[in-house]
Design a protein around this motif. Structure first.
Motif, PDB file in Angstrom:
ATOM      1  N   CYS A 232       0.830  -1.211   0.000  1.00 37.89           N
ATOM      2  CA  CYS A 232       0.000   0.000   0.000  1.00 37.89           C
ATOM      3  C   CYS A 232       0.863   1.259   0.000  1.00 37.89           C
ATOM      4  O   CYS A 232       0.530   2.231  -0.675  1.00 37.89           O
ATOM      5  CB  CYS A 232      -0.931  -0.020   1.205  1.00 37.89           C
ATOM      6  SG  CYS A 232      -2.146   1.296   1.174  1.00 37.89           S
ATOM      7  N   TRP A 233       1.963   1.239   0.743  1.00 38.27           N
ATOM      8  CA  TRP A 233       2.822   2.428   0.792  1.00 38.27           C
ATOM      9  C   TRP A 233       3.448   2.704  -0.574  1.00 38.27           C
ATOM     10  O   TRP A 233       3.531   3.860  -0.988  1.00 38.27           O
ATOM     11  CB  TRP A 233       3.905   2.254   1.846  1.00 38.27           C
ATOM     12  CG  TRP A 233       4.798   3.446   1.916  1.00 38.27           C
ATOM     13  CD1 TRP A 233       6.041   3.561   1.390  1.00 38.27           C
ATOM     14  CD2 TRP A 233       4.482   4.715   2.488  1.00 38.27           C
ATOM     15  NE1 TRP A 233       6.530   4.816   1.620  1.00 38.27           N
ATOM     16  CE2 TRP A 233       5.600   5.554   2.298  1.00 38.27           C
ATOM     17  CE3 TRP A 233       3.376   5.233   3.159  1.00 38.27           C
ATOM     18  CZ2 TRP A 233       5.637   6.855   2.747  1.00 38.27           C
ATOM     19  CZ3 TRP A 233       3.408   6.537   3.611  1.00 38.27           C
ATOM     20  CH2 TRP A 233       4.529   7.333   3.404  1.00 38.27           C
ATOM     21  N   THR A 234       3.858   1.649  -1.290  1.00 42.22           N
ATOM     22  CA  THR A 234       4.454   1.866  -2.608  1.00 42.22           C
ATOM     23  C   THR A 234       3.428   2.362  -3.619  1.00 42.22           C
ATOM     24  O   THR A 234       3.786   3.063  -4.563  1.00 42.22           O
ATOM     25  CB  THR A 234       5.116   0.586  -3.154  1.00 42.22           C
ATOM     26  OG1 THR A 234       4.155  -0.455  -3.219  1.00 42.22           O
ATOM     27  CG2 THR A 234       6.285   0.166  -2.290  1.00 42.22           C
ATOM     28  N   ARG A 235       2.172   2.009  -3.420  1.00 42.71           N
ATOM     29  CA  ARG A 235       1.133   2.447  -4.362  1.00 42.71           C
ATOM     30  C   ARG A 235       0.613   3.835  -4.047  1.00 42.71           C
ATOM     31  O   ARG A 235       0.361   4.626  -4.949  1.00 42.71           O
ATOM     32  CB  ARG A 235      -0.047   1.475  -4.351  1.00 42.71           C
ATOM     33  CG  ARG A 235       0.309   0.113  -4.931  1.00 42.71           C
ATOM     34  CD  ARG A 235      -0.882  -0.780  -4.954  1.00 42.71           C
ATOM     35  NE  ARG A 235      -1.738  -0.394  -6.072  1.00 42.71           N
ATOM     36  CZ  ARG A 235      -2.985  -0.798  -6.235  1.00 42.71           C
ATOM     37  NH1 ARG A 235      -3.531  -1.607  -5.347  1.00 42.71           N
ATOM     38  NH2 ARG A 235      -3.676  -0.434  -7.279  1.00 42.71           N
ATOM     39  N   THR A 236       0.404   4.173  -2.763  1.00 42.52           N
ATOM     40  CA  THR A 236      -0.297   5.401  -2.412  1.00 42.52           C
ATOM     41  C   THR A 236       0.547   6.445  -1.691  1.00 42.52           C
ATOM     42  O   THR A 236       0.182   7.615  -1.691  1.00 42.52           O
ATOM     43  CB  THR A 236      -1.506   5.084  -1.518  1.00 42.52           C
ATOM     44  OG1 THR A 236      -1.042   4.528  -0.286  1.00 42.52           O
ATOM     45  CG2 THR A 236      -2.475   4.134  -2.203  1.00 42.52           C
ATOM     46  N   ASN A 237       1.630   6.035  -1.031  1.00 46.30           N
ATOM     47  CA  ASN A 237       2.434   6.938  -0.187  1.00 46.30           C
ATOM     48  C   ASN A 237       1.584   7.648   0.855  1.00 46.30           C
ATOM     49  O   ASN A 237       1.816   8.807   1.182  1.00 46.30           O
ATOM     50  CB  ASN A 237       3.193   7.962  -1.031  1.00 46.30           C
ATOM     51  CG  ASN A 237       4.310   7.328  -1.822  1.00 46.30           C
ATOM     52  OD1 ASN A 237       4.837   6.289  -1.437  1.00 46.30           O
ATOM     53  ND2 ASN A 237       4.674   7.937  -2.937  1.00 46.30           N
ATOM     54  N   SER A 238       0.597   6.953   1.392  1.00 48.40           N
ATOM     55  CA  SER A 238      -0.290   7.511   2.389  1.00 48.40           C
ATOM     56  C   SER A 238      -0.214   6.678   3.669  1.00 48.40           C
ATOM     57  O   SER A 238      -0.349   5.449   3.632  1.00 48.40           O
ATOM     58  CB  SER A 238      -1.737   7.519   1.880  1.00 48.40           C
ATOM     59  OG  SER A 238      -2.618   7.885   2.911  1.00 48.40           O
ATOM     60  N   VAL A 239      -0.016   7.368   4.783  1.00 53.87           N
ATOM     61  CA  VAL A 239       0.081   6.676   6.060  1.00 53.87           C
ATOM     62  C   VAL A 239      -1.270   6.082   6.458  1.00 53.87           C
ATOM     63  O   VAL A 239      -1.342   4.942   6.917  1.00 53.87           O
ATOM     64  CB  VAL A 239       0.591   7.640   7.160  1.00 53.87           C
ATOM     65  CG1 VAL A 239       0.563   6.985   8.521  1.00 53.87           C
ATOM     66  CG2 VAL A 239       1.990   8.119   6.834  1.00 53.87           C
TER      67      VAL A 239
ATOM     68  N   THR B 234      -3.917   5.108   4.607  1.00 52.91           N
ATOM     69  CA  THR B 234      -4.309   3.912   3.849  1.00 52.91           C
ATOM     70  C   THR B 234      -3.376   2.736   4.140  1.00 52.91           C
ATOM     71  O   THR B 234      -3.811   1.587   4.117  1.00 52.91           O
ATOM     72  CB  THR B 234      -4.332   4.192   2.331  1.00 52.91           C
ATOM     73  OG1 THR B 234      -3.058   4.679   1.924  1.00 52.91           O
ATOM     74  CG2 THR B 234      -5.418   5.184   1.975  1.00 52.91           C
ATOM     75  N   SER B 235      -2.122   3.016   4.444  1.00 54.82           N
ATOM     76  CA  SER B 235      -1.205   1.938   4.817  1.00 54.82           C
ATOM     77  C   SER B 235      -1.601   1.304   6.142  1.00 54.82           C
ATOM     78  O   SER B 235      -1.505   0.085   6.309  1.00 54.82           O
ATOM     79  CB  SER B 235       0.224   2.460   4.892  1.00 54.82           C
ATOM     80  OG  SER B 235       0.657   2.885   3.632  1.00 54.82           O
TER      81      SER B 235
END
Length: 69
Positions: free
Chosen positions: A37-44, A46-47
């Motif tokens: 999730c972090w590699t796709r969105t860079n959002s804490v 959603t991760s």
């Protein structure tokens, strides 16, 4: 008799001790979901949510991801 007394503690088992298979912390499914999730969105946020769902998010990613040529 002396031989039995000296060897007995080596083979004695403590019945009060139990093995714990799953301890505290995050599992591999949650860690994998967080990394994906972090590699796709860079959002804490959603991760964190992906880590909560763990293997469900990983399976979702495998189904929904875009195929690379």
């Amino acid at each position: 008799m002396f031989l039995f007394i000296s060897i007995h503690p080596l083979f004695a088992q403590d019945r009060a001790v139990s093995n714990t298979v799953i301890g505290n912390g995050i599992g591999i499914g949650s860690a994998l979901a967080i990394a994906i999730c972090w590699t796709r969105t860079n959002s804490v946020l959603t991760s964190i949510l992906a880590g909560f769902f763990g293997w469900l998010y990983v399976i979702y990613f495998l189904i929904v991801r875009e195929r690379e040529n």
